[in-house]
Design a protein around this motif. Structure first.
Motif, PDB file in Angstrom:
ATOM      1  N   HIS A 111       8.721  -7.744   1.906  1.00  0.00           N
ATOM      2  CA  HIS A 111       9.542  -7.296   0.797  1.00  0.00           C
ATOM      3  C   HIS A 111      10.755  -8.106   0.964  1.00  0.00           C
ATOM      4  CE1 HIS A 111      10.263  -4.449   4.029  1.00  0.00           C
ATOM      5  NE2 HIS A 111      11.353  -3.936   3.219  1.00  0.00           N
ATOM      6  N   HIS A 154      13.957  -6.897   1.642  1.00  0.00           N
ATOM      7  CA  HIS A 154      15.049  -6.251   2.532  1.00  0.00           C
ATOM      8  C   HIS A 154      15.443  -7.181   3.582  1.00  0.00           C
ATOM      9  CE1 HIS A 154      14.043  -2.014   1.465  1.00  0.00           C
ATOM     10  NE2 HIS A 154      15.149  -2.509   0.482  1.00  0.00           N
ATOM     11  N   HIS A 168      13.801  -8.521   6.880  1.00  0.00           N
ATOM     12  CA  HIS A 168      12.392  -9.225   6.771  1.00  0.00           C
ATOM     13  C   HIS A 168      12.667 -10.703   6.239  1.00  0.00           C
ATOM     14  CE1 HIS A 168      10.117  -5.302   7.428  1.00  0.00           C
ATOM     15  NE2 HIS A 168      11.293  -4.823   6.883  1.00  0.00           N
ATOM     16  N   HIS A 213       8.378   0.828  -1.991  1.00  0.00           N
ATOM     17  CA  HIS A 213       9.499   0.610  -1.109  1.00  0.00           C
ATOM     18  C   HIS A 213      10.290  -0.298  -1.839  1.00  0.00           C
ATOM     19  CE1 HIS A 213      11.923   0.579   2.519  1.00  0.00           C
ATOM     20  NE2 HIS A 213      11.482  -0.831   2.736  1.00  0.00           N
ATOM     21  N   ASP A 236       6.914  -2.133   5.280  1.00  0.00           N
ATOM     22  CA  ASP A 236       7.830  -0.968   5.396  1.00  0.00           C
ATOM     23  C   ASP A 236       7.154   0.341   4.743  1.00  0.00           C
ATOM     24  OD1 ASP A 236       9.810  -2.324   7.156  1.00  0.00           O
ATOM     25  OD2 ASP A 236      11.402  -1.988   6.028  1.00  0.00           O
ATOM     26  N   HIS A 294       8.274   3.429   8.584  1.00  0.00           N
ATOM     27  CA  HIS A 294       9.297   2.648   9.571  1.00  0.00           C
ATOM     28  C   HIS A 294       8.848   3.643  11.059  1.00  0.00           C
ATOM     29  CE1 HIS A 294      11.129   2.211   5.647  1.00  0.00           C
ATOM     30  NE2 HIS A 294      11.664   1.093   5.907  1.00  0.00           N
TER      31      HIS A 294
END
Ligand SMILES: [Zn+2]
Length: 303
Positions: free
Chosen positions: A147, A149, A152, A220, A242, A245
Protein backbone atom coordinates in the motif's frame (compact mmCIF):
# COMPACT_ATOMS: atom_id res chain seq x y z
CA UNK A 1 -1.46 -58.88 -27.38
CA UNK A 2 -1.78 -56.51 -30.33
CA UNK A 3 1.10 -56.57 -32.82
CA UNK A 4 0.71 -52.79 -33.28
CA UNK A 5 2.06 -52.11 -29.79
CA UNK A 6 5.78 -52.08 -30.55
CA UNK A 7 6.91 -48.99 -28.55
CA UNK A 8 8.97 -50.33 -25.64
CA UNK A 9 7.97 -49.16 -22.17
CA UNK A 10 11.40 -47.64 -21.48
CA UNK A 11 11.03 -45.35 -24.49
CA UNK A 12 7.61 -44.11 -23.34
CA UNK A 13 9.03 -43.40 -19.87
CA UNK A 14 11.99 -41.58 -21.40
CA UNK A 15 9.75 -39.48 -23.65
CA UNK A 16 7.49 -38.45 -20.78
CA UNK A 17 10.44 -37.71 -18.52
CA UNK A 18 11.82 -35.39 -21.20
CA UNK A 19 8.51 -33.60 -21.81
CA UNK A 20 8.47 -31.12 -18.87
CA UNK A 21 12.02 -30.02 -19.70
CA UNK A 22 11.08 -29.33 -23.31
CA UNK A 23 7.97 -27.41 -22.28
CA UNK A 24 9.98 -25.43 -19.77
CA UNK A 25 12.60 -24.57 -22.36
CA UNK A 26 9.89 -23.06 -24.57
CA UNK A 27 8.58 -20.78 -21.82
CA UNK A 28 9.75 -17.19 -21.68
CA UNK A 29 12.37 -16.35 -19.12
CA UNK A 30 13.22 -12.84 -17.90
CA UNK A 31 16.69 -13.72 -16.73
CA UNK A 32 19.33 -12.06 -18.85
CA UNK A 33 22.23 -14.39 -19.77
CA UNK A 34 24.26 -11.37 -20.98
CA UNK A 35 24.43 -10.24 -17.34
CA UNK A 36 25.40 -13.72 -16.23
CA UNK A 37 21.94 -14.30 -14.76
CA UNK A 38 20.71 -17.85 -14.51
CA UNK A 39 17.10 -18.66 -13.65
CA UNK A 40 16.78 -20.11 -10.16
CA UNK A 41 15.49 -23.71 -10.09
CA UNK A 42 12.59 -22.92 -7.76
CA UNK A 43 10.87 -20.09 -5.92
CA UNK A 44 12.90 -18.14 -3.34
CA UNK A 45 12.05 -15.45 -0.84
CA UNK A 46 14.72 -13.07 0.47
CA UNK A 47 13.95 -10.98 3.58
CA UNK A 48 15.79 -7.65 3.49
CA UNK A 49 16.41 -5.29 6.39
CA UNK A 50 14.74 -1.95 5.76
CA UNK A 51 15.02 -0.75 9.35
CA UNK A 52 12.70 -0.39 12.33
CA UNK A 53 10.35 2.39 13.43
CA UNK A 54 10.43 3.59 17.03
CA UNK A 55 6.80 3.74 18.12
CA UNK A 56 6.21 5.99 21.08
CA UNK A 57 2.44 5.64 21.21
CA UNK A 58 0.83 2.25 20.60
CA UNK A 59 -2.59 3.87 21.17
CA UNK A 60 -2.58 4.70 17.47
CA UNK A 61 -3.29 0.97 17.16
CA UNK A 62 -5.90 0.83 19.96
CA UNK A 63 -3.31 -0.94 22.11
CA UNK A 64 -2.15 0.06 25.59
CA UNK A 65 1.65 -0.02 25.97
CA UNK A 66 1.42 -2.95 28.37
CA UNK A 67 -0.56 -4.96 25.82
CA UNK A 68 2.26 -5.28 23.28
CA UNK A 69 5.38 -7.41 23.52
CA UNK A 70 7.46 -4.73 21.77
CA UNK A 71 6.21 -1.30 20.64
CA UNK A 72 8.65 -0.95 17.74
CA UNK A 73 7.74 -1.85 14.20
CA UNK A 74 10.06 -3.78 11.91
CA UNK A 75 10.30 -2.57 8.33
CA UNK A 76 10.92 -5.50 6.06
CA UNK A 77 11.42 -5.48 2.30
CA UNK A 78 11.07 -8.69 0.31
CA UNK A 79 12.59 -9.99 -2.90
CA UNK A 80 10.77 -12.86 -4.58
CA UNK A 81 12.87 -14.74 -7.12
CA UNK A 82 10.89 -17.04 -9.39
CA UNK A 83 12.32 -19.09 -12.28
CA UNK A 84 10.48 -16.67 -14.60
CA UNK A 85 11.36 -13.34 -12.98
CA UNK A 86 11.97 -11.17 -9.92
CA UNK A 87 9.43 -9.29 -7.83
CA UNK A 88 10.06 -6.67 -5.15
CA UNK A 89 7.43 -6.44 -2.42
CA UNK A 90 7.54 -3.23 -0.33
CA UNK A 91 10.58 -0.98 -0.47
CA UNK A 92 11.23 0.58 2.92
CA UNK A 93 10.62 3.72 4.99
CA UNK A 94 13.63 5.87 4.09
CA UNK A 95 15.00 6.26 0.54
CA UNK A 96 18.62 5.14 0.19
CA UNK A 97 19.49 8.60 -1.18
CA UNK A 98 18.40 10.32 2.06
CA UNK A 99 20.94 8.79 4.43
CA UNK A 100 24.55 7.68 4.55
CA UNK A 101 25.40 4.24 5.93
CA UNK A 102 27.91 4.34 8.76
CA UNK A 103 28.62 0.61 9.01
CA UNK A 104 26.54 0.37 12.18
CA UNK A 105 22.87 0.91 13.02
CA UNK A 106 21.93 4.58 13.21
CA UNK A 107 18.80 6.56 13.99
CA UNK A 108 17.33 8.64 11.19
CA UNK A 109 14.65 11.24 11.89
CA UNK A 110 12.06 11.33 9.13
CA UNK A 111 9.78 14.36 8.81
CA UNK A 112 6.43 13.43 7.28
CA UNK A 113 4.39 15.76 5.06
CA UNK A 114 1.63 15.99 7.69
CA UNK A 115 4.06 17.47 10.24
CA UNK A 116 4.65 14.27 12.20
CA UNK A 117 8.11 12.79 12.53
CA UNK A 118 9.43 9.28 13.09
CA UNK A 119 12.74 7.93 14.34
CA UNK A 120 13.87 4.99 12.25
CA UNK A 121 16.77 2.61 12.86
CA UNK A 122 18.73 2.00 9.67
CA UNK A 123 21.72 -0.22 9.01
CA UNK A 124 22.00 -1.09 5.31
CA UNK A 125 20.61 0.59 2.17
CA UNK A 126 18.16 -1.52 0.20
CA UNK A 127 20.08 -1.14 -3.07
CA UNK A 128 23.31 -2.42 -1.52
CA UNK A 129 21.53 -5.43 -0.04
CA UNK A 130 20.09 -6.30 -3.46
CA UNK A 131 23.47 -5.86 -5.16
CA UNK A 132 25.07 -8.13 -2.60
CA UNK A 133 22.78 -11.06 -3.38
CA UNK A 134 23.14 -10.57 -7.13
CA UNK A 135 19.84 -8.85 -7.88
CA UNK A 136 20.58 -5.14 -8.40
CA UNK A 137 17.53 -2.84 -8.71
CA UNK A 138 17.89 -2.86 -12.52
CA UNK A 139 17.26 -6.63 -12.54
CA UNK A 140 13.84 -6.36 -10.91
CA UNK A 141 10.98 -7.14 -13.31
CA UNK A 142 7.98 -6.43 -11.09
CA UNK A 143 7.36 -4.01 -8.23
CA UNK A 144 4.35 -4.38 -5.95
CA UNK A 145 3.64 -2.32 -2.84
CA UNK A 146 1.26 -3.60 -0.21
CA UNK A 147 0.00 0.00 0.00
CA UNK A 148 0.92 3.65 -0.29
CA UNK A 149 2.02 4.52 3.28
CA UNK A 150 5.45 6.16 3.49
CA UNK A 151 7.03 3.18 5.27
CA UNK A 152 6.37 0.90 2.28
CA UNK A 153 7.21 3.17 -0.68
CA UNK A 154 10.59 4.77 0.12
CA UNK A 155 12.65 3.31 -2.74
CA UNK A 156 9.86 2.93 -5.30
CA UNK A 157 11.70 5.23 -7.73
CA UNK A 158 14.75 2.94 -7.79
CA UNK A 159 13.49 0.14 -10.09
CA UNK A 160 13.66 1.53 -13.64
CA UNK A 161 12.92 -1.75 -15.43
CA UNK A 162 10.08 -2.95 -13.23
CA UNK A 163 6.43 -3.18 -14.15
CA UNK A 164 4.34 -1.77 -11.30
CA UNK A 165 1.53 -4.07 -10.16
CA UNK A 166 -1.15 -1.93 -8.51
CA UNK A 167 -4.90 -1.55 -8.11
CA UNK A 168 -6.60 1.47 -9.69
CA UNK A 169 -8.05 2.70 -6.37
CA UNK A 170 -4.58 2.81 -4.83
CA UNK A 171 -2.93 4.47 -7.82
CA UNK A 172 -5.69 7.09 -8.04
CA UNK A 173 -5.21 8.01 -4.35
CA UNK A 174 -1.42 8.19 -4.72
CA UNK A 175 -1.63 10.63 -7.62
CA UNK A 176 -4.68 12.59 -6.45
CA UNK A 177 -4.26 16.41 -6.32
CA UNK A 178 -4.03 16.03 -2.53
CA UNK A 179 -2.57 12.59 -1.70
CA UNK A 180 -3.25 11.08 1.75
CA UNK A 181 -1.17 12.60 4.59
CA UNK A 182 0.46 9.27 5.39
CA UNK A 183 2.19 9.22 1.99
CA UNK A 184 5.46 10.71 0.73
CA UNK A 185 4.64 11.29 -2.95
CA UNK A 186 8.23 12.27 -3.84
CA UNK A 187 9.34 8.71 -3.03
CA UNK A 188 7.11 7.18 -5.71
CA UNK A 189 6.82 10.03 -8.26
CA UNK A 190 8.55 7.94 -10.98
CA UNK A 191 5.78 5.33 -10.81
CA UNK A 192 3.53 7.81 -12.58
CA UNK A 193 5.51 7.04 -15.75
CA UNK A 194 6.39 3.39 -15.05
CA UNK A 195 5.08 0.50 -17.08
CA UNK A 196 2.00 -0.39 -15.04
CA UNK A 197 -0.38 -3.31 -14.74
CA UNK A 198 -3.69 -2.33 -13.14
CA UNK A 199 -4.89 -5.38 -11.25
CA UNK A 200 -8.61 -5.92 -11.73
CA UNK A 201 -9.08 -9.29 -10.02
CA UNK A 202 -9.05 -10.14 -6.29
CA UNK A 203 -6.21 -12.60 -6.86
CA UNK A 204 -3.41 -11.77 -9.32
CA UNK A 205 -1.18 -14.70 -10.24
CA UNK A 206 2.13 -12.98 -11.06
CA UNK A 207 3.94 -15.84 -12.84
CA UNK A 208 0.94 -17.93 -13.92
CA UNK A 209 1.66 -21.03 -11.83
CA UNK A 210 -0.15 -20.13 -8.60
CA UNK A 211 3.05 -19.83 -6.55
CA UNK A 212 3.13 -16.01 -6.27
CA UNK A 213 -0.30 -14.41 -5.90
CA UNK A 214 -1.15 -10.82 -4.96
CA UNK A 215 -4.41 -10.83 -3.00
CA UNK A 216 -6.81 -7.93 -2.63
CA UNK A 217 -7.15 -6.88 1.04
CA UNK A 218 -8.73 -3.40 1.11
CA UNK A 219 -9.48 -1.28 4.17
CA UNK A 220 -6.15 -0.09 5.53
CA UNK A 221 -5.94 1.80 2.22
CA UNK A 222 -8.37 1.59 -0.74
CA UNK A 223 -6.19 -0.79 -2.77
CA UNK A 224 -4.26 -2.52 0.02
CA UNK A 225 -2.97 -5.95 -0.99
CA UNK A 226 -1.13 -8.97 0.43
CA UNK A 227 1.32 -11.45 -1.08
CA UNK A 228 0.76 -15.21 -1.05
CA UNK A 229 3.80 -17.42 -1.70
CA UNK A 230 3.77 -21.18 -2.13
CA UNK A 231 7.31 -22.15 -1.14
CA UNK A 232 8.35 -25.77 -1.72
CA UNK A 233 10.15 -26.39 1.59
CA UNK A 234 8.80 -23.58 3.78
CA UNK A 235 5.18 -24.14 2.77
CA UNK A 236 2.55 -21.52 1.99
CA UNK A 237 2.95 -18.10 3.60
CA UNK A 238 1.07 -14.82 3.33
CA UNK A 239 2.86 -11.48 3.72
CA UNK A 240 0.48 -9.26 5.66
CA UNK A 241 1.02 -5.81 4.25
CA UNK A 242 -0.55 -3.78 7.07
CA UNK A 243 -3.62 -5.96 7.64
CA UNK A 244 -2.09 -6.09 11.13
CA UNK A 245 0.97 -4.30 12.54
CA UNK A 246 1.24 -6.06 15.90
CA UNK A 247 0.30 -9.71 16.53
CA UNK A 248 -1.74 -8.31 19.44
CA UNK A 249 -4.04 -6.51 16.97
CA UNK A 250 -4.91 -9.94 15.66
CA UNK A 251 -5.46 -11.68 19.01
CA UNK A 252 -7.22 -8.73 20.71
CA UNK A 253 -9.20 -7.59 17.63
CA UNK A 254 -7.91 -4.01 17.59
CA UNK A 255 -7.60 -1.61 14.66
CA UNK A 256 -5.34 1.31 13.86
CA UNK A 257 -7.11 4.63 14.29
CA UNK A 258 -5.99 5.73 10.82
CA UNK A 259 -7.65 3.08 8.66
CA UNK A 260 -9.01 4.29 5.32
CA UNK A 261 -12.16 2.21 5.99
CA UNK A 262 -12.24 0.31 9.27
CA UNK A 263 -15.41 -1.65 8.43
CA UNK A 264 -13.77 -2.82 5.21
CA UNK A 265 -10.62 -3.85 7.10
CA UNK A 266 -12.82 -5.87 9.45
CA UNK A 267 -14.41 -7.70 6.50
CA UNK A 268 -11.01 -8.27 4.90
CA UNK A 269 -9.60 -9.70 8.14
CA UNK A 270 -12.49 -12.18 8.39
CA UNK A 271 -11.96 -13.28 4.79
CA UNK A 272 -8.19 -13.59 5.12
CA UNK A 273 -8.41 -15.53 8.40
CA UNK A 274 -10.80 -17.91 6.66
CA UNK A 275 -8.33 -18.32 3.78
CA UNK A 276 -5.42 -18.96 6.17
CA UNK A 277 -7.37 -21.62 8.09
CA UNK A 278 -8.68 -23.35 4.96
CA UNK A 279 -5.30 -23.54 3.23
CA UNK A 280 -2.93 -24.03 6.17
CA UNK A 281 -1.11 -20.85 5.19
CA UNK A 282 1.04 -19.04 7.76
CA UNK A 283 0.69 -15.28 8.15
CA UNK A 284 3.87 -13.23 8.41
CA UNK A 285 3.06 -9.87 9.99
CA UNK A 286 5.55 -7.64 8.23
CA UNK A 287 5.83 -5.02 11.01
CA UNK A 288 6.02 -7.59 13.85
CA UNK A 289 9.31 -6.67 15.49
CA UNK A 290 9.64 -9.89 17.49
CA UNK A 291 8.59 -12.10 14.57
CA UNK A 292 10.89 -10.29 12.14
CA UNK A 293 13.88 -10.75 14.44
CA UNK A 294 13.43 -14.50 14.09
CA UNK A 295 13.39 -14.45 10.28
CA UNK A 296 16.38 -15.51 8.24
CA UNK A 297 17.77 -12.46 6.41
CA UNK A 298 19.47 -12.13 3.02
CA UNK A 299 21.79 -13.50 1.72
CA UNK A 300 20.02 -16.51 3.28
CA UNK A 301 16.59 -17.20 1.76
CA UNK A 302 13.43 -19.24 2.14
CA UNK A 303 12.57 -21.75 -0.55
ZN1 LIG B 1 0.24 1.23 6.56
Amino acid sequence: MSTRCRIPAWLIVTLFAALPTQLHAAEPSWSDPSRGEKPVPSLRLYVLDCGAIHVADTRRYELAPEEVANPNLAVACFLVVHPKGNLMWDVGAVPDAEWTPAGAPQVHRLELPDGQSRDIDLTLPLGAQLEEIGYPPSSIHFLALSHYHYDHTANANAFPNATWLVRAAERDAMFAPVPPGTTRPSTYAELHYAKTTLIRTNDYDVFGDGSVVIKSAPGHTPGHQMLYLRLAKTGPILLSGDLYHYPEERTLDRFPVFEFDKAQTRRTRVEIERFLAATGTRLWIQHDFVGNARLRKAPAFYD
